[in-house]
Design an enzyme around this catalytic site. Structure first.
Site, PDB file in Angstrom:
ATOM      1  N   CYS A 192       0.861  -1.179   0.000  1.00 49.76           N
ATOM      2  CA  CYS A 192       0.000   0.000   0.000  1.00 49.76           C
ATOM      3  C   CYS A 192       0.902   1.235   0.000  1.00 49.76           C
ATOM      4  O   CYS A 192       1.469   1.610   1.017  1.00 49.76           O
ATOM      5  CB  CYS A 192      -0.910   0.006   1.227  1.00 49.76           C
ATOM      6  SG  CYS A 192      -1.981   1.457   1.304  1.00 49.76           S
ATOM      7  N   LEU A 193       1.056   1.809  -1.179  1.00 47.38           N
ATOM      8  CA  LEU A 193       1.839   3.030  -1.350  1.00 47.38           C
ATOM      9  C   LEU A 193       1.113   3.826  -2.420  1.00 47.38           C
ATOM     10  O   LEU A 193       0.986   3.365  -3.558  1.00 47.38           O
ATOM     11  CB  LEU A 193       3.272   2.689  -1.767  1.00 47.38           C
ATOM     12  CG  LEU A 193       4.236   3.852  -1.953  1.00 47.38           C
ATOM     13  CD1 LEU A 193       4.430   4.627  -0.649  1.00 47.38           C
ATOM     14  CD2 LEU A 193       5.580   3.356  -2.471  1.00 47.38           C
TER      15      LEU A 193
END
Length: 185
Positions: free
Chosen positions: A116-117
Site C-alpha cells: 500500500c503506497l
C-alpha cells in the site's frame, strides 16, 4: 552496465543510413518505456538512498529489477527487505508493479507481498496516485520511506498488523523482530 543505453545510441547513429533500413526489427524498434528507463535508471543510480541497492538480473531488461531496502532506523532496522519491480509496456502512463518478496509484519505490506503506497496506485481519489511525471526514483524513495516516515498505522493494508500495534506496541515490535530474524537476514 546500461547495455540497453549503448544499443539506443547505436540505433540513433544508424537512423537515416542504409544500414538502418536493413537492421532487424528488434534493433530498430525501441519502446518509449525503454527509452525512458535508460534515463531514469541512470538518475536512480545517481540518487539512490544509502539504505537501498538496485540489482538488474539482466542488464538488457531495465524493466525488471530488484530492490533491497536495509532500514537503518525504526522498527525494521537490521532487516533486509527484497522487492521485485516490473515496469509495464504502458509506462509511464501506468505505475510499475512492485511486490515485496520478504515476509514482513508491516501495516502497509501484506505477508503475501502486496504493498500500500499511494504512488503505486493507477487511480487515486486524493490525487496522490501515479502520474506520468513520477519516476522510478520516486518509487524507490517511496518504498524506502515505508520503513520510516511513510509507515502508516491509520490507513493500513495489513489491518491485523495495524491493530496489533494499536493493542500492544511492545508485542508488535517483538513480532517484527521475530520476522526479521526468520525472513529478513
Amino acid at each position: 552496465m546500461l547495455t540497453l543505453a549503448s544499443k539506443l545510441k547505436r540505433d540513433d547513429g544508424l537512423k537515416g543510413s542504409r544500414t538502418a533500413a536493413t537492421a532487424s526489427d528488434s534493433t530498430r524498434r525501441v519502446s518509449v518505456r525503454d527509452k525512458l528507463l535508460v534515463k531514469e535508471v541512470a538518475e536512480l543510480e545517481a540518487n539512490l538512498p544509502c539504505t537501498c541497492k538496485v540489482h538488474f538480473p539482466d542488464p538488457n531488461k531495465l524493466h525488471c529489477f530488484q530492490l533491497t531496502v536495509t532500514p537503518d532506523e525504526g522498527y525494521y532496522q537490521g532487516g533486509k527487505f527484497q522487492f521485485e519491480t516490473e515496469v509495464p509496456d504502458a509506462y509511464n502512463m501506468v505505475p510499475p508493479k512492485v511486490k515485496c518478496l520478504t515476509k514482513i509484519w508491516h501495516p502497509n505490506i501484506t505477508e503475501t507481498g502486496e504493498i500500500c503506497l499511494s504512488l503505486l496506485r493507477e487511480h487515486s481519489i486524493d490525487g496522490t496516485g501515479w502520474a506520468p511525471t513520477r519516476t522510478l526514483k520516486d518509487v524507490v524513495w517511496g518504498l524506502n520511506s515505508l520503513f520510516t516516515d511513510l509507515l502508516n498505522f491509520d490507513d493500513p493494508l495489513n489491518i491485523e498488523a495495524a491493530e496489533h500495534h494499536l493493542r500492544d506496541k511492545e508485542d508488535f515490535r517483538n513480532k517484527v523482530d521475530d520476522y526479521i530474524k526468520r525472513y529478513a537476514r
